[in-house]
Design a protein around this motif. Structure first.
Motif, PDB file in Angstrom:
ATOM      1  N   LEU A 101       0.836  -1.195   0.000  1.00  0.00           N
ATOM      2  CA  LEU A 101       0.000   0.000   0.000  1.00  0.00           C
ATOM      3  C   LEU A 101       0.870   1.244   0.000  1.00  0.00           C
ATOM      4  O   LEU A 101       0.589   2.221  -0.706  1.00  0.00           O
ATOM      5  CB  LEU A 101      -0.908  -0.019   1.233  1.00  0.00           C
ATOM      6  CG  LEU A 101      -1.920   1.115   1.382  1.00  0.00           C
ATOM      7  CD1 LEU A 101      -2.936   1.079   0.253  1.00  0.00           C
ATOM      8  CD2 LEU A 101      -2.629   1.013   2.731  1.00  0.00           C
ATOM      9  N   ALA A 102       1.943   1.226   0.786  1.00  0.00           N
ATOM     10  CA  ALA A 102       2.913   2.317   0.828  1.00  0.00           C
ATOM     11  C   ALA A 102       4.219   1.782   1.377  1.00  0.00           C
ATOM     12  O   ALA A 102       4.235   0.823   2.148  1.00  0.00           O
ATOM     13  CB  ALA A 102       2.403   3.473   1.685  1.00  0.00           C
ATOM     14  N   MET A 103       5.317   2.422   1.013  1.00  0.00           N
ATOM     15  CA  MET A 103       6.640   1.978   1.456  1.00  0.00           C
ATOM     16  C   MET A 103       6.938   2.412   2.888  1.00  0.00           C
ATOM     17  O   MET A 103       7.791   1.838   3.557  1.00  0.00           O
ATOM     18  CB  MET A 103       7.714   2.523   0.515  1.00  0.00           C
ATOM     19  CG  MET A 103       7.592   2.031  -0.911  1.00  0.00           C
ATOM     20  SD  MET A 103       8.066   0.305  -1.099  1.00  0.00           S
ATOM     21  CE  MET A 103       9.840   0.431  -0.914  1.00  0.00           C
ATOM     22  N   GLU A 104       6.245   3.429   3.362  1.00  0.00           N
ATOM     23  CA  GLU A 104       6.403   3.916   4.730  1.00  0.00           C
ATOM     24  C   GLU A 104       5.062   3.825   5.448  1.00  0.00           C
ATOM     25  O   GLU A 104       4.019   4.154   4.869  1.00  0.00           O
ATOM     26  CB  GLU A 104       6.895   5.373   4.741  1.00  0.00           C
ATOM     27  CG  GLU A 104       8.230   5.596   4.053  1.00  0.00           C
ATOM     28  CD  GLU A 104       9.381   4.975   4.821  1.00  0.00           C
ATOM     29  OE1 GLU A 104       9.227   4.778   6.047  1.00  0.00           O
ATOM     30  OE2 GLU A 104      10.437   4.723   4.211  1.00  0.00           O
ATOM     31  N   MET A 105       5.093   3.413   6.704  1.00  0.00           N
ATOM     32  CA  MET A 105       3.843   3.236   7.434  1.00  0.00           C
ATOM     33  C   MET A 105       3.108   4.555   7.615  1.00  0.00           C
ATOM     34  O   MET A 105       1.862   4.591   7.579  1.00  0.00           O
ATOM     35  CB  MET A 105       4.121   2.578   8.785  1.00  0.00           C
ATOM     36  CG  MET A 105       2.882   2.028   9.454  1.00  0.00           C
ATOM     37  SD  MET A 105       2.025   0.817   8.394  1.00  0.00           S
ATOM     38  CE  MET A 105       0.447   0.719   9.236  1.00  0.00           C
ATOM     39  N   SER A 106       3.825   5.646   7.791  1.00  0.00           N
ATOM     40  CA  SER A 106       3.163   6.949   7.940  1.00  0.00           C
ATOM     41  C   SER A 106       2.361   7.301   6.693  1.00  0.00           C
ATOM     42  O   SER A 106       1.271   7.880   6.788  1.00  0.00           O
ATOM     43  CB  SER A 106       4.207   8.033   8.229  1.00  0.00           C
ATOM     44  OG  SER A 106       5.164   8.105   7.185  1.00  0.00           O
ATOM     45  N   ASP A 107       2.869   6.929   5.523  1.00  0.00           N
ATOM     46  CA  ASP A 107       2.145   7.186   4.277  1.00  0.00           C
ATOM     47  C   ASP A 107       0.908   6.289   4.173  1.00  0.00           C
ATOM     48  O   ASP A 107      -0.151   6.726   3.708  1.00  0.00           O
ATOM     49  CB  ASP A 107       3.060   6.952   3.075  1.00  0.00           C
ATOM     50  CG  ASP A 107       4.132   8.022   2.929  1.00  0.00           C
ATOM     51  OD1 ASP A 107       3.965   9.107   3.518  1.00  0.00           O
ATOM     52  OD2 ASP A 107       5.130   7.773   2.237  1.00  0.00           O
ATOM     53  N   ALA A 108       1.042   5.031   4.589  1.00  0.00           N
ATOM     54  CA  ALA A 108      -0.106   4.120   4.564  1.00  0.00           C
ATOM     55  C   ALA A 108      -1.218   4.630   5.471  1.00  0.00           C
ATOM     56  O   ALA A 108      -2.403   4.584   5.116  1.00  0.00           O
ATOM     57  CB  ALA A 108       0.331   2.721   4.975  1.00  0.00           C
ATOM     58  N   ILE A 109      -0.843   5.128   6.645  1.00  0.00           N
ATOM     59  CA  ILE A 109      -1.832   5.683   7.580  1.00  0.00           C
ATOM     60  C   ILE A 109      -2.514   6.905   6.968  1.00  0.00           C
ATOM     61  O   ILE A 109      -3.734   7.081   7.090  1.00  0.00           O
ATOM     62  CB  ILE A 109      -1.160   6.035   8.914  1.00  0.00           C
ATOM     63  CG1 ILE A 109      -0.711   4.756   9.637  1.00  0.00           C
ATOM     64  CG2 ILE A 109      -2.096   6.851   9.807  1.00  0.00           C
ATOM     65  CD1 ILE A 109       0.140   5.003  10.861  1.00  0.00           C
ATOM     66  N   ALA A 110      -1.731   7.731   6.297  1.00  0.00           N
ATOM     67  CA  ALA A 110      -2.300   8.928   5.664  1.00  0.00           C
ATOM     68  C   ALA A 110      -3.315   8.549   4.593  1.00  0.00           C
ATOM     69  O   ALA A 110      -4.373   9.185   4.474  1.00  0.00           O
ATOM     70  CB  ALA A 110      -1.184   9.783   5.071  1.00  0.00           C
TER      71      ALA A 110
END
Length: 380
Positions: A101-110
């Motif tokens: 979904l995203a390479m960084e968890m913060s981006d996935a959360i966003a």
């Protein structure tokens, strides 16, 4: 009975995996691909010409052509997943993203928060959890075929891939296998989801991940190297008390087996990338004072029709359209999508925890949660 109304999807990203989706959509005549876009004009032209699709020259035109609430497939390179998905969500569209979904968890959360704010669906691959083999296994677990499951071993070893002739691998429209991306992203982010989705779907959220990962092959034949783990192993502690061990590598000999150890025996699968792979129950019994498992096992099957199948191409015989089809069905039926945003976010967190553990791996508590997936109607 009247023919089913045609539903539509649009595709961003026309690389290697996009051809696998197009082969799968051919098995779903009620789903049409209305337009495609890729930032590489030559790749866009080759893909659109091969599949006879309408292409557009820019992302702005692509989004501008769509009515609000359309379904977009984000099949771009992994490092572009976040930006592209964000643009689609902001425009008010439902998004099905290739993994991760995203390479960084913060981006996935966003992305998860943005989808909730916009009131649209967000899901991610892989969708083989909706396939016949995964659904057959899940029913066998629900029916206690092997008794209560006590432990799970999941293997996703792909062989010594750096020595494979991957330079010769081409998709149907001529796209090369994206070796640089595959090695840079890493086999865990690319492949762990094939069994993680099955386990989370059956048993619910992972509470804690204890993992370690390493780069065993620093030189993979690509300029500059990658410094990305090509091996990872994790023990997963589920909220329901179950324990599982999952291993990924592109070093060890090919092994895509899955074993669920229960009180009465073992449920086994040999192939993760085949929607029709056999699920077998190996009964445990004693013979001449020895405890053994039946060497052949009894095949566990579903009765009746399941879902459209796709012929084997390369290493896989998977219908990549099952995920988008589930989203379209959920929209048409006004119900939650089985592949929910919560499910995608939790999968992303568990996968990143495994890949990023490195040599000093430690226990990581998961901050996200999701419910088990309801079975497909033909697997109840």
């Amino acid at each position: 009975m009247s023919a089913r109304k045609t539903r539509s999807v649009s595709i961003i990203g026309c690389g290697f995996v996009a051809d696998l989706y197009m082969r799968s959509f051919a098995a779903h005549p009620d789903i049409a691909v209305t337009q495609v876009y890729d930032h590489d004009p030559e790749r866009l032209r080759a893909f659109a010409d091969h599949w006879h699709l309408h292409s557009v020259e820019s992302l702005a035109r692509f989004l501008g052509n769509l009515p609000e609430g359309s379904l977009i497939l984000n099949l771009t390179n992994p490092d572009a997943h976040y930006e592209i998905s964000r643009s689609c969500l902001e425009a008010g569209h439902h998004v099905y993203s290739e993994k991760p979904l995203a390479m960084e968890m913060s981006d996935a959360i966003a992305l998860h928060e943005l989808a909730a704010q916009k009131g649209v669906m967000l899901a991610s691959a892989p969708c083989s959890v909706l396939g016949e083999t995964a659904q057959t296994l899940a029913k066998a677990v629900r029916e206690d075929v092997a008794g209560p499951v006590r432990l799970i071993y999941a293997e996703l070893d792909d062989g010594f891939i750096p020595q494979a002739p991957y330079a010769d691998w081409r998709s149907e429209s001529g796209a090369p296998w994206p070796a640089q991306d595959e090695f840079a992203v890493g086999c865990t982010l690319e492949h762990a989801g094939y069994y993680l989705t099955w386990l989370i779907a059956m048993f619910g959220a992972v509470r804690r991940v204890v993992a370690a990962s390493a780069e065993c092959l620093p030189d993979k034949g690509l300029s500059g190297g990658t410094a990305t783990p090509d091996y990872a192993s994790a023990t997963l502690f589920f909220e329901n008390g179950l324990t599982a061990r999952l291993t990924c590598s592109i070093v060890a000999s090919h092994d895509h087996s899955l074993r669920l150890f229960g009180d009465r025996g073992v449920l086994k699968i040999k192939q993760a990338w085949d929607n029709e792979a056999a699920v077998r129950f190996h009964r445990r019994f004693t013979l001449r004072r020895r405890l053994i498992e039946h060497p052949i096992g009894k095949r566990v099957s579903l009765s009746g029709d399941t879902h459209p199948k796709v012929d084997r191409w390369g290493a896989a015989a998977m219908n990549f359209a099952l995920g988008p089809a589930e989203m379209l069905d959920a929209l048409a039926e006004g119900r939650p999508c089985r592949l929910s945003a919560d499910f995608a976010l939790h999968l992303n967190e568990v996968t990143l925890a495994i890949q990023n553990a490195e040599a000093d791996g430690c226990a990581q508590e998961m901050s996200t949660r999701c419910d088990p997936l309801p079975p497909m109607p033909w697997a109840i």
